[in-house]
Each structure stands twice: as structure tokens, then as C-alpha cells.
Design an enzyme around this catalytic site. Structure first.
Site, PDB file in Angstrom:
ATOM      1  NE  ARG A  13      -2.054  -1.352   3.611  1.00  0.00           N
ATOM      2  CZ  ARG A  13      -1.846  -2.581   4.104  1.00  0.00           C
ATOM      3  NH1 ARG A  13      -2.385  -3.625   3.501  1.00  0.00           N
ATOM      4  NH2 ARG A  13      -1.120  -2.770   5.183  1.00  0.00           N
TER       5      ARG A  13
ATOM      6  NE  ARG B  18       7.760  -2.290  11.749  1.00  0.00           N
ATOM      7  CZ  ARG B  18       6.875  -1.326  11.523  1.00  0.00           C
ATOM      8  NH1 ARG B  18       7.260  -0.199  10.954  1.00  0.00           N
ATOM      9  NH2 ARG B  18       5.617  -1.478  11.870  1.00  0.00           N
TER      10      ARG B  18
ATOM     11  CD  GLU C 244      12.772   2.381  15.405  1.00  0.00           C
ATOM     12  OE1 GLU C 244      11.561   2.280  15.651  1.00  0.00           O
ATOM     13  OE2 GLU C 244      13.223   2.674  14.272  1.00  0.00           O
TER      14      GLU C 244
ATOM     15  CG  HIS D 243       9.214   4.266  13.782  1.00  0.00           C
ATOM     16  ND1 HIS D 243       9.616   2.992  14.067  1.00  0.00           N
ATOM     17  CD2 HIS D 243       8.217   4.131  12.872  1.00  0.00           C
ATOM     18  CE1 HIS D 243       8.898   2.104  13.377  1.00  0.00           C
ATOM     19  NE2 HIS D 243       8.043   2.792  12.639  1.00  0.00           N
ATOM     20  CB  ALA D 244       8.115  10.921  13.230  1.00  0.00           C
TER      21      ALA D 244
END
Length: 331
Positions: A151, A232, A261, A284-285
Site C-alpha cells: 500500500r 523497519r 529500536e 519513526h515519525a
């Protein structure tokens, strides 16, 4: 709900559908990914539904929450959820599919432009009193490689159409109709690495994709290319990326996710990466716009309501459904 930034409209939707909504009281700057097992079990005691951010959803945690029927991620990644355990324990796990595609795709374009036009270096020089012009590079008419045409990858393709780029794609599933309509060429990974000026990663993190960008694959990238990772952290070996940036093999990187992370031992690598002048970094925004959060909040809430009403959420949102196995056990 153990995630921050929940809008009033989604809370009203849950309440209108018979839910009592409890928001975890998180200290400023803390996310649910930092909560311990005991903190989570305390916050979730008696809850039938859980809208979660980045907490690790382990077998032990789910077993300690027998009332919990549905775990709904406000996001699309699910690598922190033990899906097999959820299925074994009769839980449903959902993701907010379609909620943040546009936000992450916009963010990806922003990273490409910011790295290519050297915004960080230029502004730092200006603050220091040096207004000399640094020569950047266009996104216009470059070759962009996209790893993963889900997507978000498709949303990125649509946005890139205005830049007159050539688009190369690596994906296990081929949608030739979409490719033909959008000027996309499916290639193997080695071809994409060799020919792309910008490489943007949009693949899920699995055992097969972990460290797909390592010292060997990064060395195969076109010299002077830019790597974008808004997917990721574990997809890229950040140690190899750091070496490639410091050696000059890569011109720059736009990073929204980091290996540290999931692996705190690599924190020093992250800290060195984000200090490099040719790296644009965000925490990670990418999905965290006001509009994107409102959309993902609502999708996550709709999944909770569907499960608690005994219905099935949209297929794209369901990543584990243990209700059938639980029913068989009861029978």
C-alpha cells in the site's frame, strides 16, 4: 489504549459502540514500547480490546490477559506481536491497513528531497554564518528503486509521477496491471541496486527480509545513490550503512527507522548515523501527522468494535485470528 495522540472523534466512535475507553497515563515522551510486562498487565487488566502502538505483545503477556479478545495496532507493522501465540490463545490481531499510507509516502518524498537538496548541511552552514551554496541533486528524471510494492509503495509511485522518474520495483508479487498503468518495471534486486539513484524500502520485516540491506547488498548500490528507510529498522544493517556513508559510496540517507529500536546494543551506531551531515533522520515519525493518526486511530477502533461484535474486520486488517481454534477447543 496504550498509545499517545488519540483523537476525540475516535474515542466518541468507541463509546457510541458500547465501549468503555481507558487511556494509559503515559509520562511525557514515553511510548508503550517502553512499558514493562507488569505495567502492561496492570493497565490492561480486564480489557477486552487493546489498541496498541509499539509494545511487544508476547505469549506471556497475552496469556496473562484472559479477557483480551482483540489486539489492534495503530499502524501496519506487526513484527512485535507473537502472531502464533495470539492464534493459539484465541486472540485476534489487526493492523490499521490503509490508515497511514499517504502520510508515510509523503514523508518518503520529503526525505528524498531533503537529502538530495542537502537541506540539513545548508541550514547548518547558514547558522554558522556560511551562506555558500552547496550543489544538490534533482529527484526529477532520476531512477527510483522501490523495494516492496504494498500500500505504501503504491502511494509512493503515485507521488513520484510528478517527478518524471523511472521506477524499478522488487516485490515477490507482481501486479502487471498496476505496473503498466503507472510505468513501473519489475526487476531483480541486483538490477535495482545497480541502476537506482534513490532506493526506498517499503517491505515488511520478516526472517527472510531481515538485513536484506547488508554490507554485500549496499556495496552493489550505485555509487552516489541515496538510501531511504521509512519501513523497519531491521531491514538494514545500520553498521554497514554507516560504513557506506562514511566511505562516500552512498551520497546520503533518509532514515525514519533504526536497528537500535529492536537492538539497543546498536544505539551508538544510530547516534553516529544521525550526526552525519548527509543523513536526514526522524524518530519513526513518518505516520505521525495529525491526519494520519486520526485515520489510523479510527481504523484500529473499527477493528476492535468488529471483533467485539462478533464480526470480522476487513481482510487487509486481520493478521491473526484465533477465534476458530478457540471455538473448536470449547466444543
Amino acid at each position: 489504549m496504550t498509545q499517545r495522540f488519540f483523537d476525540d472523534g475516535t474515542i466518541a466512535y468507541l463509546e457510541q459502540n458500547g465501549c468503555t475507553v481507558v487511556q494509559a497515563d503515559l509520562p511525557e515522551g514515553q511510548a508503550d514500547g517502553n512499558l514493562s510486562h507488569d505495567e502492561l498487565t496492570g493497565a490492561l487488566a480486564g480489557a477486552a480490546g487493546w489498541i496498541v502502538g509499539h509494545a511487544r505483545v508476547t505469549r506471556e503477556l497475552m496469556a496473562a490477559l484472559p479477557a483480551l479478545e482483540v489486539i489492534s495496532r495503530r499502524g501496519v507493522g506487526y513484527d512485535r506481536v507473537d502472531l502464533q501465540a495470539a492464534a493459539d490463545l484465541g486472540k485476534v490481531v489487526c493492523i490499521a491497513a490503509g490508515g497511514n499510507d499517504a502520510s508515510v509516502a509523503d514523508h518518503t518524498i520529503a526525505l528524498m528531497l531533503a537529502v538530495g537538496h542537502r537541506f540539513r548541511e545548508t541550514q547548518a552552514n547558514m547558522v554558522a554564518g556560511n551562506w555558500a551554496i552547496l550543489i544538490g541533486r534533482d529527484l526529477f528524471r532520476q531512477t527510483v528503486g522501490i523495494v516492496g510494492l504494498g500500500r505504501i509503495g503504491r502511494s509512493l509511485v503515485q507521488r513520484l509521477s510528478g517527478f518524471d522518474v523511472d521506477i524499478l520495483v522488487v516485490d515477490n508479487k507482481r501486479d502487471e496491471t498496476f505496473a503498466a498503468a503507472n510505468g513501473v518495471a519489475y526487476v531483480d534486486l541486483e538490477t535495482l541496486l545497480r541502476e537506482s539513484d534513490y532506493v526506498s524500502i517499503h517491505a515488511p520485516l520478516t526472517a527472510e527480509t531481515r538485513f536484506m540491506f547488508n554490507a554485500e547488498t549496499i556495496a552493489k548500490m550505485k555509487k552516489g545513490a541515496v538510501l531511504i528507510n521509512a519501513a523497519r529498522g531491521g531491514l538494514v544493517d545500520d553498521r554497514a550503512l554507516l560504513d557506506a556513508l562514511k566511505s562516500g559510496h552512498l551520497a546520503g540517507a533518509g532514515l525514519d527507522t533504526f536497528l537500535s529500536e529492536s537492538d539497543p546494543q546498536t544505539k551508538a551506531v544510530t547516534e553516529e548515523l544521525i550526526r552525519l551531515p548527509n543523513v536526514i533522520a526522524t524518530p519513526h515519525a513518518a505516520a505521525s501527522t495529525r491526519e494520519g493518526l486520526d485515520r489510523t486511530n479510527l481504523v484500529a477502533a473499527q477493528c476492535v468494535v468488529a471483533v467485539l461484535d462478533g464480526l470480522t474486520p476487513p481482510a487487509a486488517c486481520v493478521v491473526a485470528d484465533g477465534r476458530k481454534s478457540a471455538a473448536l477447543e470449547r466444543n
